[in-house]
Every structure is written in C-alpha cells, then in structure tokens.
Design an enzyme around this catalytic site. Structure first.
Site, short mmCIF file in Angstrom:
data_model
loop_
_atom_site.label_atom_id
_atom_site.label_comp_id
_atom_site.label_asym_id
_atom_site.label_seq_id
_atom_site.Cartn_x
_atom_site.Cartn_y
_atom_site.Cartn_z
N MET A 20 0.85 -1.19 0.00
CA MET A 20 0.00 0.00 0.00
C MET A 20 0.88 1.23 0.00
SD MET A 20 -2.96 -1.14 2.73
CE MET A 20 -1.78 -1.84 3.91
N GLN A 51 8.03 -4.93 -5.42
CA GLN A 51 7.00 -4.73 -6.44
C GLN A 51 7.36 -3.57 -7.37
OE1 GLN A 51 2.79 -3.01 -6.07
NE2 GLN A 51 2.36 -5.21 -6.11
N CYS A 111 -2.99 -1.91 -10.01
CA CYS A 111 -3.20 -0.54 -9.54
C CYS A 111 -4.21 0.18 -10.43
CB CYS A 111 -1.88 0.22 -9.53
SG CYS A 111 -2.05 1.94 -8.97
N LYS A 134 0.54 -9.27 -9.25
CA LYS A 134 -0.68 -8.90 -8.53
C LYS A 134 -1.64 -8.31 -9.56
CE LYS A 134 -2.37 -6.79 -4.27
NZ LYS A 134 -3.49 -5.95 -4.72
N ASN A 154 -7.13 -11.94 -2.35
CA ASN A 154 -7.07 -10.59 -1.80
C ASN A 154 -8.40 -9.89 -2.02
OD1 ASN A 154 -5.73 -7.49 -2.87
ND2 ASN A 154 -5.82 -8.11 -0.75
N GLY A 155 -8.85 -9.18 -0.99
CA GLY A 155 -10.07 -8.40 -1.12
C GLY A 155 -11.10 -8.73 -0.05
N ASP A 156 -11.46 -7.72 0.76
CA ASP A 156 -12.49 -7.84 1.79
C ASP A 156 -12.11 -8.80 2.91
OD1 ASP A 156 -13.95 -6.04 0.37
OD2 ASP A 156 -15.45 -7.46 -0.36
N GLY A 191 -4.66 -6.20 3.28
CA GLY A 191 -4.20 -4.85 2.98
C GLY A 191 -4.72 -3.84 3.97
#
Length: 315
Positions: free
Chosen positions: A8, A64, A95, A134, A195-197, A219
């Site tokens: 992040m 990254q 991104c 990613k 990844n996510g939530d 994240g």
C-alpha cells in the site's frame, strides 16, 4: 499457508512491514516502485532507497515494480536482484490509479494480455529472481478476464499470482468477487493468493474456504490493526490468540511512530507517521478529536503527548 501483507503506497514502508512480520505475516511486499523511475534514479537511489529498504526479520520479501516496457522492467528487476535482499519480483498489474493506468501500466495491462505476457516472460528468462504478479479480476464488469489472464501469466513464467477480487472500475468500492478468485485457483497450477475484503479472522477463514487458495493477502484491514496477522496465524497454527492489552496497543503505536522517524528523519518522518498513526484511532471514542490533534502536531514530543492524552479514552 501464505499470510501476506499487501503493498500500500505510503503505508507499507519498512517500519510497518517489520511490525507485521513480527506479528505473523510470512510474505511482505514493498510499496510499488516505477521501473522507469528506478532506472533513472540518481546514484543516491532516493527515493527508491527508502521504498526498497528491507528489515533483517523479513525472510520473504518481494519487491513490487510497475511498468509496461518489458526491457525496462527487466533492467529494473536486475537492479533489484543485485541488491540481494529480495525473494522475488512482483509486477503490479492491478493498480487502478489514473496516472498509472494512463501510461498503460497497473490494471491497464489487464486489457493487454499480450503485453503482460511479454513482461512476465522477459523477466522470467532474464532475471534470477522468480516473478509474481498482482492482478484484478478484470477491467470492468463487462470484461472480467481473470481466468484467461492468469493462464497467460502462468504460461509466460509467473511463479505466483495474487488476485484482488475487484475490477479496475470498482477501485476499492463494492464487494470483492471471491468466486472469480476461486475460478483462477482452479485454472492454474501455480500458487494463488486471495485478496479483497479480508477484514478479520472470520473473513480470512471464509475466503480460504471459498477459494481454496494457497494464502491470503491482507491490505487495508492491517492499517491500525497489525494484530490481524497474529490472530489469523494463531488460528491456522492451533494457538490461542490473546488480544493485545491497552498498554500493548499503546506501546505498538509508540514503536511504530519512533520507527518511522528513525527511518527517514524527524522532519519527513513526522508527516509520514501522522498519516499512518491516524488509523489506530479509527472507531474509537473521541477518534475525531484525536485525529485532528494529531494532524496539528508539530514535533515528536507533541505526538507522544497526544498518544498519552488520548490513549485511555480512545483505545
């Protein structure tokens, strides 16, 4: 199981990654670095020295990068490989920010699988470090191509894929589509990270159950709550998680603050630390007043005094 801290910008610097690694994250990733910018950086390496700094306790840290030119990405990857600190090169193809996408980078590459494949293949053949990616599930709701995209990446030499369950159009709003992540996991033979939530232990367990992925990436939920890694790690190692006491939370905030200042100096560190520390107060009593006072603090002493002042009331 892979328990990763997601990259992040402005938050997952070396001090925060050190904290999360100590608390159970077994894969960390640097803030994203421009491949082109790294090639043209002055010999001092600033600001990339800052972004690519690692900690002794980071045993599995990926660097990254973002870019759209395969040869530029390869040159940047080899510069990073020569540093000797990293386990892999992670290519950002997720991104959603306009200035990144406008250059054909980040999630824009999901509209150009051929170019994405060239980047991965070039690095896989020309860099000694493994290559991971990613990505998102697609550009928008009408163009969800994660399965086909992931297959192309695998065929091109990617060793691992992280899938954020949103489209570029969603940015970070709406709900992550875990079912598409599950489809990606079923479609490829390389490790897949979901990844996510993922906001707590329950959601971590749920996404693993739904997707059958090899790991998860946390994240935004780690901002102000790095203990989320410890809680998840304890569950999967059959250990009892004991929530940190108020004193332990206070000590962590102070450690986080002082680490940032030590890392980049008081002048720059004060500004960076403020934007990070503010998350520790979200959802707490008098959080608004605490955040306003924190933003107005003009010295290290002011920040430490504010932590003392608001601690009992907010944490």
């Amino acid at each position: 199981m892979i328990l990763a801290l997601g990259p992040m910008a402005g938050y997952t610097d070396a001090p925060f990654r050190k904290i999360c690694t100590t608390l159970g994250a077994n894969l960390t990733i640097t803030e994203m670095v421009s491949a082109m910018g790294l090639l043209h950086a002055p010999k001092s390496g600033e600001p990339y020295r800052h972004l690519l700094h690692t900690n002794p306790n980071e045993k599995n840290v990926y660097a990254q990068i973002f870019g759209s030119d395969p040869l530029v990405c390869l040159q940047a990857a080899n510069i990073i490989a020569d540093m000797g600190f990293f386990s892999a090169i992670d290519i950002n193809m997720g991104c959603p920010v306009k200035k990144i996408v406008g250059n054909g980078e980040g999630s824009a590459l999901m509209k150009n699988p051929a170019q994405a494949a060239k980047i991965v293949e070039t690095l896989a053949k020309g860099c000694i470090l493994p290559v991971s990616v990613k990505m998102r599930i697609g550009w928008d709701a009408d163009h969800i191509n994660a399965v086909e995209f992931a297959r192309v990446l695998e065929q091109s030499g990617a060793s691992l894929i992280t899938v954020h369950g949103r489209t570029r159009e969603q940015f970070y709003s709406g709900t992550a589509n875990w079912d598409v992540i599950a489809e990606v996991k079923q479609a490829v033979n390389i490790p897949v990270i979901a990844n996510g939530d993922i906001v707590n232990l329950d959601s971590a367990k749920a996404i693993i159950e739904r997707t059958k992925c090899d790991g998860i990436m946390v994240g935004r939920a780690s901002m102000g709550n790095p203990w989320i890694f410890q809680e998840i790690d304890c569950f999967y190692h059959n250990k009892t998680f004991i929530s940190p006491t108020a004193a332990e939370r206070k000590a962590m905030i102070i450690e986080h603050f002082q680490s940032v200042v030590d890392f980049v100096g008081e002048h720059k560190g004060l500004a960076e630390a403020k934007s990070q520390l503010v998350h520790y107060f979200f959802g707490k009593v008098h959080a608004g007043a605490a955040r306003r006072s924190l933003n107005q603090a003009g010295s290290m002493e002011d920040v430490l005094a504010l932590i003392d002042q608001f601690f009992d009331e907010t944490l």
